[in-house]
Write an enzyme that holds these catalytic residues in place. Structure first.
Site, PDB file in Angstrom:
ATOM      1  N   LYS A 132       0.812  -4.310   9.181  1.00 41.55           N
ATOM      2  CA  LYS A 132       2.040  -3.908   8.495  1.00 41.55           C
ATOM      3  C   LYS A 132       2.817  -2.998   9.438  1.00 41.55           C
ATOM      4  O   LYS A 132       2.269  -2.015   9.948  1.00 41.55           O
ATOM      5  CB  LYS A 132       1.745  -3.179   7.177  1.00 41.55           C
ATOM      6  N   GLY A 171       6.929  -2.415  -3.298  1.00 38.44           N
ATOM      7  CA  GLY A 171       6.369  -1.072  -3.255  1.00 38.44           C
ATOM      8  C   GLY A 171       6.913  -0.197  -4.359  1.00 38.44           C
ATOM      9  O   GLY A 171       6.467  -0.243  -5.506  1.00 38.44           O
ATOM     10  N   ARG A 172       7.924   0.602  -4.036  1.00 37.35           N
ATOM     11  CA  ARG A 172       8.408   1.622  -4.975  1.00 37.35           C
ATOM     12  C   ARG A 172       8.902   1.052  -6.297  1.00 37.35           C
ATOM     13  O   ARG A 172       8.813   1.717  -7.331  1.00 37.35           O
ATOM     14  CB  ARG A 172       9.506   2.451  -4.297  1.00 37.35           C
ATOM     15  N   CYS A 217       3.950   3.319   8.483  1.00 34.31           N
ATOM     16  CA  CYS A 217       4.212   4.572   7.773  1.00 34.31           C
ATOM     17  C   CYS A 217       5.178   5.453   8.573  1.00 34.31           C
ATOM     18  O   CYS A 217       4.931   5.742   9.749  1.00 34.31           O
ATOM     19  CB  CYS A 217       2.910   5.324   7.530  1.00 34.31           C
ATOM     20  N   PRO A 237       0.842  -1.199   0.000  1.00 41.87           N
ATOM     21  CA  PRO A 237       0.000   0.000   0.000  1.00 41.87           C
ATOM     22  C   PRO A 237       0.875   1.246   0.000  1.00 41.87           C
ATOM     23  O   PRO A 237       1.783   1.364   0.824  1.00 41.87           O
ATOM     24  CB  PRO A 237      -0.794  -0.125   1.300  1.00 41.87           C
ATOM     25  N   MET A 238       0.599   2.150  -0.942  1.00 38.64           N
ATOM     26  CA  MET A 238       1.370   3.398  -1.037  1.00 38.64           C
ATOM     27  C   MET A 238       0.405   4.561  -1.252  1.00 38.64           C
ATOM     28  O   MET A 238      -0.356   4.566  -2.229  1.00 38.64           O
ATOM     29  CB  MET A 238       2.377   3.327  -2.196  1.00 38.64           C
ATOM     30  N   ASP A 262      12.931  -2.790  -0.326  1.00 35.69           N
ATOM     31  CA  ASP A 262      14.013  -2.878  -1.317  1.00 35.69           C
ATOM     32  C   ASP A 262      13.947  -4.128  -2.183  1.00 35.69           C
ATOM     33  O   ASP A 262      14.979  -4.627  -2.637  1.00 35.69           O
ATOM     34  CB  ASP A 262      15.386  -2.807  -0.639  1.00 35.69           C
TER      35      ASP A 262
END
Length: 331
Positions: free
Chosen positions: A132, A217-218, A93, A9-10, A195
């Site tokens: 999370k 994620g990213r 977060c 989730p972002m 990562d």
């Protein structure tokens, strides 16, 4: 869940159109953007969009954030009533705006409150509740093992652990020793996060930690096909080639049109810019195109410009040609 390759989730990224695209491209599971637990915000346009799952491939998971156990429980019930099949609690977060409200990873400083929140939310709904979180508040105060034990005792169904502390933010490299230790200490599924940028890295993290799944994620920003690349590698030990340019033109068309329909013309053209910027980075002419594209304020003009940009990539080959810099970063 179809496989063990998940979408993280972002905020501002994993909206319904992006989640659906990632699932279409091989992700086994995706969690919504963070939804605030404050009931005053439940009917805001932003929160309504963040919890909109119409037509989305199952399972439908909503992430909630807050610091008040009763409020989080009510938020969980509200989202289950509106279609959520899994509730995920955000204690990971690291953003100051969130932590300053004692939400997200700030909660890791208060283990008794963490336990109260988990107990209360789990009891409030009849769907699985997941957590999370991060390895701790800072490197001197890593308490992931204690949090994991509290979670298991509370009936949490699955843990996702990002291999950094709150103080780390996204700096430095994620560490996986803590994830391995958590996996060894609990009997519920553990997901490794942080990562994971390539199929090789995914396999290495799974092997090292013993985790049940990985969460990306990213690295998925601008590369939603990373999920099928990882899933294929984990299943076969072989690599998929870079996507075919013609396929990417089609995927971009689908993604952007779904994005415009979801947000409307005014917001759609503006919020699409970051996604387009991620798609074109590290491609020939990508930065110059991004700067020109950011000036467009019409959805159809933006869509046409994106089509033409990707069609121009055919000059370099039938498949996307990433720069060597990008390859090095993903290694």
């Amino acid at each position: 869940m179809r496989n063990n390759v998940f979408v993280a989730p972002m905020a501002g990224v994993t909206d319904r159109p992006f989640r659906q695209l990632c699932k279409q491209l091989g992700a086994g599971y995706a969690v919504s953007e963070m939804a605030a637990s404050n009931p005053k915000l439940w009917h805001s346009e932003k929160t309504a969009r963040r919890t909109n799952h119409a037509g989305e491939m199952e399972p439908r998971a909503v992430q909630i954030a807050g610091a008040d156990p009763a409020m989080l429980a009510e938020c969980a019930k509200y989202n289950v009533d509106h279609g959520a099949q899994i509730i995920d609690i955000n204690m990971g977060c690291p953003v100051k705006k969130v932590c300053n409200s004692w939400c997200g990873s700030a909660l890791l400083q208060h283990e008794s409150l963490v336990g109260h929140i988990l107990d209360t939310v789990v009891r409030s709904v009849d769907v699985p509740v997941t957590l999370k979180f991060r390895t701790g508040w800072d490197r001197a105060h890593k308490n992931a093992l204690a949090i994991a034990r509290l979670a298991e005792q509370s009936g949490i169904a699955m843990l996702t652990l990002h291999g950094r502390t709150r103080a780390d933010g996204y700096r430095g490299e994620a560490e996986y020793d803590t994830i391995a230790a958590v996996k060894a200490s609990v009997s519920i599924p553990v997901v490794a996060n942080g990562d994971i940028t390539s199929p090789d890295k995914a396999k290495a993290v799974l092997d090292y930690t013993g985790a049940d799944a990985i969460m990306v994620g990213r690295a998925a920003q601008g590369r939603p096909w990373i999920f099928r690349e990882i899933e294929h590698f984990l299943r076969t030990g072989t690599y998929l080639p870079a996507p075919d340019v013609a396929e990417v033109v089609h995927l971009m068309d689908e993604h952007l049109q779904a994005h415009y329909a979801f947000y409307g013309e005014y917001l759609g053209v503006r919020t699409a810019r970051k996604h387009i910027g991620w798609y074109v980075r590290e491609l020939q002419g990508g930065e110059a195109f991004r700067q020109r594209m950011n000036l467009l304020e019409d959805c159809q003009l933006q869509l046409q410009a994106v089509r033409e940009f990707f069609e121009s990539q055919l000059a370099y080959g039938s498949r996307l040609q990433y720069s060597q810099t990008d390859i090095a970063l993903a290694a």
